[in-house]
Design a protein around this motif. Structure first.
Motif, PDB file in Angstrom:
ATOM      1  N   ASN A 125      25.874 -20.484  34.068  1.00 44.80           N
ATOM      2  CA  ASN A 125      25.604 -21.361  32.927  1.00 44.80           C
ATOM      3  C   ASN A 125      25.078 -20.604  31.714  1.00 44.80           C
ATOM      4  N   GLU A 147      21.027 -19.849  39.202  1.00 43.20           N
ATOM      5  CA  GLU A 147      21.363 -21.130  38.587  1.00 43.20           C
ATOM      6  C   GLU A 147      22.343 -21.878  39.483  1.00 43.20           C
ATOM      7  N   TRP A 151      21.040 -28.032  36.426  1.00 44.55           N
ATOM      8  CA  TRP A 151      20.246 -27.065  35.663  1.00 44.55           C
ATOM      9  C   TRP A 151      18.786 -27.044  36.085  1.00 44.55           C
TER      10      TRP A 151
END
Length: 238
Positions: A125, A147, A151
């Motif tokens: 991400n 990650e 999130w």
């Protein structure tokens, strides 16, 4: 040899007293433990399943199965789908040894090791890999940021290293080294400062910056006016 009861002793649960243990088996057949790591600021608590999975991933291995006490725990469905892992109860855990994770390093090897560890980070991400080395009396414990598709469930390198060390029964920390190859400053985020402070409140924090410079700080200076367990109206259990 793995022993679930012994692994329970590695839990850091001074506030709730509710221990939890998970063990991940990697595709390569290695075993990685995870214990519950609480924090005085409760949102920063790391649960056992996440701890075990991220320990495995930080070693650049893929998880295949996870063994837990309660196979119907609410969070397990997410991890099952995220990493396509099989979920089993502790009773089905095979006999085996935990994968060794301690690194034997000289001071002169720290910088190059931190750089190599950046390749272990999982940063689809952000594309912002971070590495950490936690110095303990028994050796160095590595950590990288991990990650995932949600999130809010990712963990920074510093917290991965601390969670990994505690899962292996290592509770004495001397200092921590942190590195990133981009950004203006290799500084731990506020959440990591809180976690670092809880486990090593007056210890050195060494930052290796992207421009090649480094700086030394102390955890108490990085988090002035910190929230502490002594602020609570209950006594910590450890």
């Amino acid at each position: 040899m793995m022993n679930i009861e012994q692994l329970k002793d590695s839990n850091y649960v001074p506030y709730s007293g509710k221990s939890s243990v998970a063990v991940v088996k990697s595709v390569a057949g290695n075993y990685y433990p995870g214990v519950r790591v609480e924090n005085v600021t409760f949102p920063l608590t790391i649960n056992a399943a996440q701890n075990a999975l991220f320990t495995c991933l930080s070693e650049k291995e893929r998880p295949k199965a996870i063994y837990v006490e309660d196979t119907k725990a609410n969070d397990l469905e997410f991890w099952r789908n995220e990493y396509n892992v099989w979920v089993y109860p502790h009773e089905e855990l095979e006999t085996g040894d935990l994968k060794e994770i301690l690194l034997d390093l000289q001071e002169s090897e720290i910088k190059s090791t931190l750089k190599k560890l950046l390749d272990h980070a999982v940063t689809e991400n952000s594309d912002f890999p971070v590495s950490a080395l936690l110095k303990t009396p028994r050796g160095y414990v590595s950590g990288v940021n991990i990650e995932c598709s949600e999130w809010s469930l990712g963990l920074c390198a510093e917290r991965v290293a601390i969670g990994k060390a505690l899962s292996y029964g290592i509770k004495d920390f001397e200092s921590i080294y942190i590195h990133t190859r981009s950004g203006e400053y290799s500084s731990p985020c506020g959440a990591c400062r809180q976690v670092i402070y809880e486990h090593m409140p007056h210890n050195p924090v060494h930052l290796f910056h992207a421009d090649g410079t480094r700086s030394k700080h102390f955890s108490s200076d990085l988090l002035p006016y910190s929230f502490r367990s002594t602020s609570l109206n209950v006594n910590a259990r450890q």
